[in-house]
Design a protein around this motif. Structure first.
Motif, mmCIF file in Angstrom:
data_model
loop_
_atom_site.group_PDB
_atom_site.id
_atom_site.type_symbol
_atom_site.label_atom_id
_atom_site.label_comp_id
_atom_site.label_asym_id
_atom_site.label_seq_id
_atom_site.Cartn_x
_atom_site.Cartn_y
_atom_site.Cartn_z
ATOM 1 N N ARG A 187 0.973 -1.288 0.002
ATOM 2 C CA ARG A 187 -0.062 -0.117 -0.016
ATOM 3 C C ARG A 187 0.751 1.453 -0.064
ATOM 4 O O ARG A 187 0.411 2.148 -0.558
ATOM 5 C CB ARG A 187 -1.043 -0.260 1.313
ATOM 6 C CG ARG A 187 -2.096 -1.080 1.194
ATOM 7 C CD ARG A 187 -3.264 -0.632 2.076
ATOM 8 N NE ARG A 187 -2.914 -0.890 3.252
ATOM 9 C CZ ARG A 187 -3.009 -1.703 4.128
ATOM 10 N NH1 ARG A 187 -3.301 -2.945 3.622
ATOM 11 N NH2 ARG A 187 -2.590 -1.814 5.613
ATOM 12 N N LEU A 188 1.917 1.234 0.850
ATOM 13 C CA LEU A 188 2.711 2.404 0.743
ATOM 14 C C LEU A 188 3.437 2.621 -0.410
ATOM 15 O O LEU A 188 3.472 3.746 -0.710
ATOM 16 C CB LEU A 188 3.767 2.268 1.981
ATOM 17 C CG LEU A 188 3.391 2.271 3.490
ATOM 18 C CD1 LEU A 188 4.446 2.032 4.319
ATOM 19 C CD2 LEU A 188 2.688 3.666 3.655
ATOM 20 N N ALA A 189 3.774 1.679 -1.291
ATOM 21 C CA ALA A 189 4.461 1.989 -2.642
ATOM 22 C C ALA A 189 3.602 1.946 -3.648
ATOM 23 O O ALA A 189 3.895 1.982 -4.866
ATOM 24 C CB ALA A 189 5.420 0.676 -2.696
ATOM 25 N N ALA A 190 2.414 1.833 -3.566
ATOM 26 C CA ALA A 190 1.196 1.637 -4.751
ATOM 27 C C ALA A 190 1.299 2.903 -5.647
ATOM 28 O O ALA A 190 1.475 3.923 -5.075
ATOM 29 C CB ALA A 190 0.077 1.161 -4.022
ATOM 30 N N ARG A 191 0.822 2.683 -6.785
ATOM 31 C CA ARG A 191 0.720 3.775 -7.714
ATOM 32 C C ARG A 191 -0.839 3.748 -8.075
ATOM 33 O O ARG A 191 -1.565 3.085 -7.749
ATOM 34 C CB ARG A 191 1.544 3.362 -9.037
ATOM 35 C CG ARG A 191 2.981 3.380 -8.738
ATOM 36 C CD ARG A 191 3.768 4.629 -8.386
ATOM 37 N NE ARG A 191 5.220 4.434 -7.918
ATOM 38 C CZ ARG A 191 5.558 4.359 -7.013
ATOM 39 N NH1 ARG A 191 4.812 4.193 -5.711
ATOM 40 N NH2 ARG A 191 6.892 4.136 -6.826
ATOM 41 N N PRO A 192 -1.001 5.190 -8.650
ATOM 42 C CA PRO A 192 -2.439 5.582 -8.906
ATOM 43 C C PRO A 192 -3.052 4.279 -9.870
ATOM 44 O O PRO A 192 -2.278 3.983 -10.977
ATOM 45 C CB PRO A 192 -2.285 6.829 -9.584
ATOM 46 C CG PRO A 192 -0.976 7.426 -8.969
ATOM 47 C CD PRO A 192 -0.314 6.122 -8.841
ATOM 48 N N GLY A 193 -4.334 4.174 -9.822
ATOM 49 C CA GLY A 193 -5.048 3.242 -10.632
ATOM 50 C C GLY A 193 -5.101 1.727 -9.976
ATOM 51 O O GLY A 193 -5.765 0.950 -10.433
ATOM 52 N N SER A 194 -4.235 1.371 -9.043
ATOM 53 C CA SER A 194 -4.104 0.093 -8.493
ATOM 54 C C SER A 194 -5.186 -0.104 -7.405
ATOM 55 O O SER A 194 -5.730 0.843 -6.924
ATOM 56 C CB SER A 194 -3.093 -0.297 -8.070
ATOM 57 O OG SER A 194 -2.611 0.417 -6.765
ATOM 58 N N LYS A 195 -5.480 -1.211 -7.094
ATOM 59 C CA LYS A 195 -6.559 -1.661 -6.107
ATOM 60 C C LYS A 195 -6.228 -1.204 -4.954
ATOM 61 O O LYS A 195 -7.256 -1.054 -4.004
ATOM 62 C CB LYS A 195 -7.105 -3.105 -6.384
ATOM 63 C CG LYS A 195 -7.915 -3.206 -7.599
ATOM 64 C CD LYS A 195 -8.105 -4.790 -7.597
ATOM 65 C CE LYS A 195 -8.997 -5.109 -8.897
ATOM 66 N NZ LYS A 195 -9.633 -6.535 -9.167
ATOM 67 N N ILE A 196 -4.938 -1.481 -4.756
ATOM 68 C CA ILE A 196 -4.507 -1.089 -3.177
ATOM 69 C C ILE A 196 -3.838 0.332 -3.284
ATOM 70 O O ILE A 196 -3.530 0.611 -1.785
ATOM 71 C CB ILE A 196 -3.189 -2.180 -2.974
ATOM 72 C CG1 ILE A 196 -2.143 -1.988 -4.006
ATOM 73 C CG2 ILE A 196 -3.543 -3.606 -2.646
ATOM 74 C CD1 ILE A 196 -0.783 -2.744 -3.686
ATOM 75 N N TYR A 197 -4.009 1.045 -4.076
ATOM 76 C CA TYR A 197 -3.633 2.606 -4.058
ATOM 77 C C TYR A 197 -4.560 3.239 -3.204
ATOM 78 O O TYR A 197 -6.006 3.054 -3.347
ATOM 79 C CB TYR A 197 -3.556 3.270 -5.547
ATOM 80 C CG TYR A 197 -3.238 4.506 -5.253
ATOM 81 C CD1 TYR A 197 -1.908 5.204 -5.171
ATOM 82 C CD2 TYR A 197 -4.146 5.571 -5.675
ATOM 83 C CE1 TYR A 197 -1.504 6.524 -5.422
ATOM 84 C CE2 TYR A 197 -3.957 6.911 -5.867
ATOM 85 C CZ TYR A 197 -2.642 7.182 -5.607
ATOM 86 O OH TYR A 197 -2.118 8.504 -5.856
ATOM 87 N N GLY A 198 -4.161 3.754 -1.960
ATOM 88 C CA GLY A 198 -4.967 4.456 -1.189
ATOM 89 C C GLY A 198 -4.477 5.881 -0.419
ATOM 90 O O GLY A 198 -3.417 6.185 -0.961
ATOM 91 N N ALA A 199 -5.238 6.270 0.777
ATOM 92 C CA ALA A 199 -4.859 7.467 1.339
ATOM 93 C C ALA A 199 -3.303 7.178 1.589
ATOM 94 O O ALA A 199 -2.614 8.491 1.389
ATOM 95 C CB ALA A 199 -5.682 7.899 2.383
ATOM 96 N N PRO A 200 -2.936 6.167 2.307
ATOM 97 C CA PRO A 200 -1.520 6.443 2.662
ATOM 98 C C PRO A 200 -0.453 6.415 1.593
ATOM 99 O O PRO A 200 0.566 6.894 1.686
ATOM 100 C CB PRO A 200 -1.320 4.656 3.346
ATOM 101 C CG PRO A 200 -2.495 4.530 3.887
ATOM 102 C CD PRO A 200 -3.543 4.935 2.974
ATOM 103 N N SER A 201 -0.797 5.637 0.338
ATOM 104 C CA SER A 201 0.066 5.808 -0.852
ATOM 105 C C SER A 201 0.216 7.268 -1.190
ATOM 106 O O SER A 201 1.347 7.546 -1.259
ATOM 107 C CB SER A 201 -0.615 4.941 -1.786
ATOM 108 O OG SER A 201 -1.240 3.823 -1.643
ATOM 109 N N VAL A 202 -0.935 8.016 -1.338
ATOM 110 C CA VAL A 202 -0.782 9.368 -1.691
ATOM 111 C C VAL A 202 -0.230 10.179 -0.701
ATOM 112 O O VAL A 202 0.594 11.154 -1.062
ATOM 113 C CB VAL A 202 -2.269 9.954 -2.191
ATOM 114 C CG1 VAL A 202 -2.354 11.016 -2.964
ATOM 115 C CG2 VAL A 202 -3.147 8.726 -2.707
#
Length: 313
Positions: A183-198
């Motif tokens: 989640r921390l390393a996720a990129r926009p558009g992925s299912k695990i991309y969320g508030a912590p990622s951004v």
């Protein structure tokens, strides 16, 4: 406050004060130290101690620690990662919430690496309450690195809180639950991309740099772990795609983060629906963002642009 400890191959297995041959802790050392101190890992503090010297050395290597680097370690536990950091020549500020572990750590360093005791400072405190007054040397440093094996349940709050409070926190290498790392390393558009990622992207860039099996811990957790490497953005960064001013005043960051929380609080809804009480139609137009998009498709730069447009609306 954490998981840590190291080693399956150390020769020092007694809990006394005899000299030891190996500088890092082995599995037998960890159990002996814990038994002598009456310490048992607790779920309350998310404690799973690493029992492999190779793992802690790998963490230090991935963090790029060099002699005389200033390092903040959260949750040193029984001290295996601490010893690996000291072995690399770092000056370590270790923040430990468990009073029994905090009081034991200096003794362990004195026994296994006596020449490094002057480079260790132990702070008995919850990392989420840490401020510049608690670690003035780090707050005044040009830069320092966070290296830690973080409890799964508070890993994200700790990382984001420390980045907010300490501008010199320049680099982070943390071992966290694999799902948290994703989640921390996720990129926009992925299912695990969320508030912590951004929110993490507001401060810099994160990437997964390896996985860690369950067998290196005592007790073994029910999940696998992974390493996340983070580097803070700088105004002089050569990457022209970085348009977020991480030195912006707190109110601006709070406006951006409020939009992020609202967008992901109802991630199945469009931005127009999820942000209807926060962003006007004119702000969407001014920011050049289609209101029918969902929050999971926006980059941190787009969230920032939308917040700035709304502030001027």
């Amino acid at each position: 406050m954490s998981q840590q400890e190291s080693g399956a191959t150390s020769s020092a297995v007694d809990a006394g004060n005899e000299p030891v041959a190996d500088r890092l802790l082995g599995a037998a050392d960890i159990r002996a130290i814990a038994a002598a101190a009456g310490i048992r890992p607790t779920k309350k503090f998310g404690q799973n101690f690493v029992i492999d010297p190779g793992t802690v050395r790998r963490i230090v290597r991935e963090a790029g620690i060099r002699p005389n680097d200033a390092v903040l370690e959260v949750g040193p536990g029984l001290g295996s990662l601490t010893l690996a950091l000291l072995e690399a020549g770092a000056h370590v500020h270790a923040v430990e919430i468990d009073p029994a572990l905090a009081s034991r750590l200096p003794d362990t360093v004195e026994r296994f690496m006596p020449e490094a005791t002057h480079r260790l400072t132990v702070i008995r405190q919850d990392a989420l309450t840490l401020s510049a007054d608690d670690v003035p040397e780090l707050a005044a440093a040009p830069r320092f690195t966070l290296v830690a094996n973080l409890p799964y349940n508070v890993a994200t709050p700790i990382v984001l809180t420390l980045l907010e409070r300490f501008a010199p926190l320049d680099r982070i290498l943390v071992m966290v639950q694999k799902e948290v790392a994703d989640r921390l390393a996720a990129r926009p558009g992925s299912k695990i991309y969320g508030a912590p990622s951004v929110k993490l992207a507001w401060y810099g860039s994160a990437q997964r740099v390896g996985t860690i099996g369950r067998h290196v811990f005592w007790p073994a957790p029910n999940v696998d772990s992974a390493l996340v490497l983070f580097n803070r953005h700088h105004e002089s960064a050569a990457d022209p795609t970085i348009t977020v001013d991480t030195t912006a005043p707190a109110p601006e960051r709070e406006r951006v983060f409020a939009l992020i929380d609202a967008a992901f609080g109802q991630r199945r809804k469009t931005l127009h629906a999820a942000l209807r009480h926060l962003v006007s139609d004119s702000a969407f137009t001014a920011a050049g963002i289609e209101p029918t998009r969902r929050g999971e498709t926006l980059t941190i730069e787009e969230f920032s642009r939308l917040a700035a447009a709304q502030a001027l609306a």
